[in-house]
Design an enzyme around this catalytic site. Structure first.
Site, PDB file in Angstrom:
ATOM      1  N   SER A   1      15.281   1.193  -9.153  1.00  0.00           N
ATOM      2  CA  SER A   1      15.816   0.772 -10.458  1.00  0.00           C
ATOM      3  C   SER A   1      17.262   0.276 -10.422  1.00  0.00           C
ATOM      4  O   SER A   1      17.726  -0.284 -11.415  1.00  0.00           O
ATOM      5  CB  SER A   1      15.718   1.916 -11.467  1.00  0.00           C
ATOM      6  OG  SER A   1      14.370   2.113 -11.818  1.00  0.00           O
TER       7      SER A   1
ATOM      8  N   LYS B   1      17.696  -3.228 -11.385  1.00  0.00           N
ATOM      9  CA  LYS B   1      17.643  -3.666 -12.794  1.00  0.00           C
ATOM     10  C   LYS B   1      18.988  -4.222 -13.261  1.00  0.00           C
ATOM     11  O   LYS B   1      19.042  -5.029 -14.178  1.00  0.00           O
ATOM     12  CB  LYS B   1      17.167  -2.499 -13.681  1.00  0.00           C
ATOM     13  CG  LYS B   1      15.703  -2.123 -13.390  1.00  0.00           C
ATOM     14  CD  LYS B   1      15.283  -0.843 -14.089  1.00  0.00           C
ATOM     15  CE  LYS B   1      13.835  -0.493 -13.730  1.00  0.00           C
ATOM     16  NZ  LYS B   1      13.426   0.841 -14.221  1.00  0.00           N
TER      17      LYS B   1
ATOM     18  N   TYR C   1       8.376  -7.512 -10.853  1.00  0.00           N
ATOM     19  CA  TYR C   1       9.023  -6.204 -11.051  1.00  0.00           C
ATOM     20  C   TYR C   1       8.906  -5.317  -9.803  1.00  0.00           C
ATOM     21  O   TYR C   1       9.897  -4.748  -9.334  1.00  0.00           O
ATOM     22  CB  TYR C   1       8.406  -5.524 -12.280  1.00  0.00           C
ATOM     23  CG  TYR C   1       8.924  -4.122 -12.499  1.00  0.00           C
ATOM     24  CD1 TYR C   1      10.207  -3.903 -12.995  1.00  0.00           C
ATOM     25  CD2 TYR C   1       8.134  -3.011 -12.190  1.00  0.00           C
ATOM     26  CE1 TYR C   1      10.698  -2.611 -13.172  1.00  0.00           C
ATOM     27  CE2 TYR C   1       8.610  -1.730 -12.371  1.00  0.00           C
ATOM     28  CZ  TYR C   1       9.890  -1.534 -12.855  1.00  0.00           C
ATOM     29  OH  TYR C   1      10.375  -0.261 -13.022  1.00  0.00           O
TER      30      TYR C   1
ATOM     31  N   TYR D   1      19.016   7.076 -17.690  1.00  0.00           N
ATOM     32  CA  TYR D   1      17.911   7.514 -18.563  1.00  0.00           C
ATOM     33  C   TYR D   1      18.317   8.731 -19.367  1.00  0.00           C
ATOM     34  O   TYR D   1      19.406   8.774 -19.927  1.00  0.00           O
ATOM     35  CB  TYR D   1      16.630   7.763 -17.729  1.00  0.00           C
ATOM     36  CG  TYR D   1      16.408   6.634 -16.777  1.00  0.00           C
ATOM     37  CD1 TYR D   1      16.048   5.378 -17.264  1.00  0.00           C
ATOM     38  CD2 TYR D   1      16.633   6.763 -15.420  1.00  0.00           C
ATOM     39  CE1 TYR D   1      15.906   4.303 -16.418  1.00  0.00           C
ATOM     40  CE2 TYR D   1      16.487   5.684 -14.562  1.00  0.00           C
ATOM     41  CZ  TYR D   1      16.121   4.472 -15.073  1.00  0.00           C
ATOM     42  OH  TYR D   1      16.001   3.413 -14.232  1.00  0.00           O
TER      43      TYR D   1
ATOM     44  N   VAL E   1      14.873   5.642  -8.200  1.00  0.00           N
ATOM     45  CA  VAL E   1      14.106   6.770  -7.655  1.00  0.00           C
ATOM     46  C   VAL E   1      14.063   6.802  -6.127  1.00  0.00           C
ATOM     47  O   VAL E   1      13.570   7.759  -5.546  1.00  0.00           O
ATOM     48  CB  VAL E   1      12.653   6.864  -8.207  1.00  0.00           C
ATOM     49  CG1 VAL E   1      12.615   7.349  -9.640  1.00  0.00           C
ATOM     50  CG2 VAL E   1      11.896   5.572  -8.025  1.00  0.00           C
TER      51      VAL E   1
HETATM   52  O1  DON Z   1       8.798   1.439 -11.876  1.00  0.00           O
HETATM   53  C1  DON Z   1       9.074   2.456 -11.275  1.00  0.00           C
HETATM   54  O2  DON Z   1       8.641   3.552 -11.618  1.00  0.00           O
HETATM   55  C2  DON Z   1       9.986   2.349 -10.071  1.00  0.00           C
HETATM   56  N1  DON Z   1       9.740   1.127  -9.356  1.00  0.00           N
HETATM   57  C3  DON Z   1      11.423   2.374 -10.450  1.00  0.00           C
HETATM   58  C4  DON Z   1      11.825   3.586 -11.264  1.00  0.00           C
HETATM   59  C5  DON Z   1      13.197   4.044 -11.029  1.00  0.00           C
HETATM   60  O3  DON Z   1      13.828   3.771 -10.022  1.00  0.00           O
HETATM   61  C6  DON Z   1      13.761   4.967 -12.033  1.00  0.00           C
HETATM   62  N2  DON Z   1      15.045   5.467 -11.611  1.00  0.00           N
HETATM   63  N3  DON Z   1      15.547   6.540 -11.569  1.00  0.00           N
END
Ligand code: DON
Length: 308
Positions: free
Chosen positions: A63, A66, A190, A242, A260
């Site tokens: 993320s 983003k 994405y 978040y 993540v």
């Molecule tokens: O879409 C997802 O769930 C992951 N590709 C990215 C989520 C993420 O990194 C949230 N961050 N803490």
């Protein structure tokens, strides 16, 4: 201030805590990552680079991407993007769907998954998915001034096969007319964006424009206007972690974006861009040791945007 000594100290004092937190396993490929890793890199606005720990090991930025995708979308579509995505913290998990129905398919902000998927839809306009993925990768390479950065295809594939929630979010938003392209195409962009692999050193370099009023002090290029850089930083501060954004502001006090994969990009405006990485996550999905390291750094440097 001896920044090298500061980050050496941080890396040393966290050495015994390596492995803390829980590695993300809902993306099977990420579950394979060794949790006992920790890296930190800092690039200052006068072009100095300081690193400690595993700062040159590539990891899945997830993320954190983003931030770069939002920058790209703002460049293409301008402020019009705010008709399709909000600018408020969600107070819920990164992959939550609950607010979307009441809010008619308009995600709260561009950093939760739903918001980032809408941003991908915007970047996809006029392109084939492959071209949009190429554009994101080129942009990140340009920001980091490093042509070796690549996408980890195994991670992208792993998430394509298991990203049921993201499929649900995308289909739900499409039903409200807030996705203009085929769900599979948008998610293709994405998942590949999230699967970009970077080192702490590369990531801290790529974020430098946000610490320097939108200008890259090393290359001399203007990436975005000072106003846009300030606004991206504001969104990172309020929404970048978040449901943990308030706590991150409380403890660290810097605009930051987590992923993540265990990475966090933090911006000390006017001072430096900092990347930390440690794969174990806390309860809200942000790097456990990464957050602690940034709290230590902010305390030692007095860089919190709220003052010393
Ligand atoms: O879409 C997802 O769930 C992951 N590709 C990215 C989520 C993420 O990194 C949230 N961050 N803490």
């Amino acid at each position: 201030m001896d920044l090298q000594a500061v980050i050496d100290d941080i890396a040393l004092s966290l050495a015994e805590r390596r492995g803390e937190g829980k590695v993300a396993d809902y993306i099977p490929e990420l579950a394979k990552v060794d949790p006992n890793q920790f890296g930190i890199a800092l690039t200052t606005v006068d072009g100095q680079v300081f690193t400690a720990g595993d700062a040159t090991t590539p990891f899945s930025i997830q993320s954190v991407s983003k931030v770069f995708m939002l920058t790209l979308a703002l460049g293409k579509a301008g402020e019009g993007i705010w008709k399709r995505v909000g600018r408020e913290p969600s107070g819920s998990a990164f992959n939550s769907i609950v607010q979307l129905e009441q809010e008619h398919g308009i995600p709260r902000n561009p950093f939760i998954n739903a918001g980032a998927i809408v941003v991908c839809d915007m970047v996809l306009a006029g392109h084939k998915p492959k071209e949009a993925i190429g554009e994101v990768l080129r942009f990140v390479r340009y920001l980091a001034d490093d042509e070796t950065i690549s996408i980890d295809r195994a991670v992208a594939k792993s998430e394509t096969q298991t990203g049921f929630r993201n499929h649900a979010l995308a289909n739900f938003m499409r039903s409200f007319g807030n996705l203009h392209h085929e769900v599979d195409h948008v998610l293709g962009v994405y998942f590949h964006q999230c699967a970009i692999a970077m080192t702490c050193r590369q990531l801290s370099r790529a974020g430098l424009f946000l610490a320097a009023h939108g200008h890259d002090p090393i290359s001399g290029y203007s990436v975005v206007s000072p106003k846009r850089a300030r606004r991206i930083n504001a969104l990172m501060l309020t929404c970048g972690h978040y449901d943990g954004s308030g706590d991150f502001a409380f403890h660290v006090g810097l605009p930051g974006k987590s992923g993540v994969g265990g990475g966090i990009l933090a911006i000390a405006p006017g001072k430096a861009s900092i990347a930390v990485w440690s794969p174990g996550l806390n309860k809200v999905g942000n790097s456990a040791l990464g957050s602690v390291a940034l709290e230590m750094l902010a305390a030692r440097t007095g860089w919190s945007v709220f003052g010393t």
